[in-house]
Write an enzyme that holds these catalytic residues in place. Structure first.
Site, PDB file in Angstrom:
ATOM      1  N   THR A   1       1.228  -1.421   0.299  1.00  0.00           N
ATOM      2  CA  THR A   1       0.317   0.393  -0.545  1.00  0.00           C
ATOM      3  C   THR A   1       1.101   0.969   0.253  1.00  0.00           C
ATOM      4  OG1 THR A   1      -1.414  -1.105   1.490  1.00  0.00           O
ATOM      5  CG2 THR A   1      -1.467   1.084   1.106  1.00  0.00           C
TER       6      THR A   1
ATOM      7  N   LYS B   1      -7.476   1.133  -2.234  1.00  0.00           N
ATOM      8  CA  LYS B   1      -7.078   1.253  -0.705  1.00  0.00           C
ATOM      9  C   LYS B   1      -7.131   2.385  -0.209  1.00  0.00           C
ATOM     10  CE  LYS B   1      -4.786  -1.498   2.334  1.00  0.00           C
ATOM     11  NZ  LYS B   1      -3.816  -1.828   2.512  1.00  0.00           N
TER      12      LYS B   1
ATOM     13  N   LYS C   1       1.321   5.027   7.937  1.00  0.00           N
ATOM     14  CA  LYS C   1       0.980   5.328   7.131  1.00  0.00           C
ATOM     15  C   LYS C   1       0.376   5.319   5.617  1.00  0.00           C
ATOM     16  CE  LYS C   1       2.204   1.935   4.077  1.00  0.00           C
ATOM     17  NZ  LYS C   1       1.918   1.055   3.290  1.00  0.00           N
TER      18      LYS C   1
END
Lengths: 296, 296
Positions: free
Chosen positions: B99, B174, B242
């Site tokens: 990701t 995502k 993150k």
């Protein structure tokens, strides 16, 4: 006609009409009252007996259900000049199914008990569809033996009926429900706003995320409406604002600071100020677009 | 042993090890590299071939998968001194399953295309359990004919594989997933904090709300862990931070203001500052308790 118990029903709005209807369909005698007579008319046509005020409903019934709008309405119905309390007898059972303040449930309980009658708080979730199909979730607070006594009646209205504990626990549980929904709605709307601006096809995006860790009822049921710009109400913005206000009041009283709940309240206030109080909760999208200065 | 295609795999952490393992179990030759050799050892014992750097992996493989930690790691693996690009040949296919930033996916794509090779972004959701059971959701961006070419390989890793559009679309999807989860987690934790302080039994409360409009994956899967004060990681707080950082960066670039996402990021930063970066995302509860000055 069932004669063992006579039911009273106060509040024949969208939810209340369907719910009272189940009792009538099951053969119960049902005394009803509503502020606006016309909304009660269809039930009267089905056999319900009209009363002129809550007092009269209580006078003529063994168990009185209330399903009205706001805490103030509940107070009026119980404590008003022609309120339920005026006609309360020993062993009367009162069941408030309105979503209202846990503290109000406790106040009513204490007054009702002092008159040797009983009180149960039993707010619901599942919306007008749940009310119509008798698939509501019912969250019950009060004395357990009274809960057991009325359970067969509640089973005519809902599927997932859970006894949550002492009086007020039903209302507290409903607040937990609304707190989850509040922040979930923010995530769902923000995600759709992101998708559209990232150039994704929103429906294809949903295919990836609805079955996994992001999966939720709002994504399944409200995201498709948002994509189609359908903001018609399942559940009214202004009723949700009422609930979030109660949740903030109660949590503040407990010494809690819930930033997600506060954010949701402020965003929904914005939706209402934009003139969308009678739209569905998915109209949150419109406030988020406004914040990002996106034209409708 | 299947000889038609040789697979390269870079990144053998918790997720990557399980995923590369499926290729080995299916009989593929698998060249692997990981920054920490010891974490790759179990795969080598199963037949994977160790390479000394990403360049060597690319040199010896037809298709190179990357599943590393942060965008910086992806950059190092592709652009570093012994990076993938050093050994790239025409018709090589690179698939980044980390990701990472949509903008980074586009950057890599353009460089890879300029060398007549291909690039696909294919981040996943489903966690270590999904990786182990090959039930991951895979969100794919890139050219559709390349997607179709690698689909049989992706099917060894996941179940819900959806082509989302041009390069970067997998990463954007995502982000949509993480944006929903971010706010949902706030709602779930606040609801549990409210329940506990309202004197409810949290498990009984969940029985009322998990099946209705508040229902969500986090409530089903993480709420029980929170009730048991189990903060062990399914998905690390620091990895979630993150992702939220990327989502904020991207949405800001698009001119969006997403207050729920920003709130979630600030709360998770707090969780990390409290020393819980290696705990699971449900440790959000600890930051909310701290805000309300509740002792652990």
């Amino acid at each position: 006609m069932k004669n063992d118990i006579i039911i009273g029903w106060i509040g024949t709005g969208k939810m209340g009409s369907s719910m009272a209807g189940h009792f009538i369909n099951s053969g119960y005698i049902c005394n009803i009252y509503n502020r606006t007579y016309s909304k009660a008319k269809p039930l009267i046509d089905k056999g319900a007996r009209w009363c002129n005020n809550p007092e009269e409903v209580a006078l003529k019934s063994d168990i009185v259900f209330t399903m009205v709008g706001y805490p103030e309405d509940v107070e009026e119905v119980y404590f008003g000049e022609s309120g339920i309390l005026k006609a309360l007898r020993p062993n009367h059972i009162c069941v408030d199914m309105t979503t209202t303040k846990p503290s109000l449930a406790i106040k009513i309980y204490e007054l009702v008990k002092s008159m040797s009658a009983d009180f149960i708080d039993a707010p619901v979730s599942g919306g007008d569809i749940g009310a119509r199909n008798a698939t509501l979730s019912i969250m019950v607070g009060g004395e357990e033996n009274i809960y057991n006594k009325i359970l067969p009646l509640l089973e005519l209205l809902g599927k997932n009926i859970v006894y949550q504990g002492k009086v007020g626990s039903g209302q507290h549980t409903k607040m937990c429900n609304q707190i989850v929904i509040a922040s979930t709605m923010i995530g769902v709307c923000e995600s759709l706003l992101y998708a559209r601006n990232a150039g994704l096809d929103s429906e294809t995006m949903l295919k990836s995320i609805t079955k996994g860790a992001a999966g939720c009822w709002s994504l399944d049921n409200l995201a498709p409406r948002i994509i189609n710009k359908n903001y018609e109400p399942g559940f009214y913005v202004e009723h949700f604002i009422k609930d979030l206000g109660i949740a903030i009041e109660e949590s503040t009283r407990m010494g809690l600071k819930l930033p997600g709940l506060e954010l949701a309240k402020s965003l929904y206030d914005k939706v209402k100020n934009m003139g969308y109080g009678k739209k569905g909760t998915q109209a949150l999208m419109l406030a988020l677009e406004e914040i990002s200065l996106i034209k409708q």
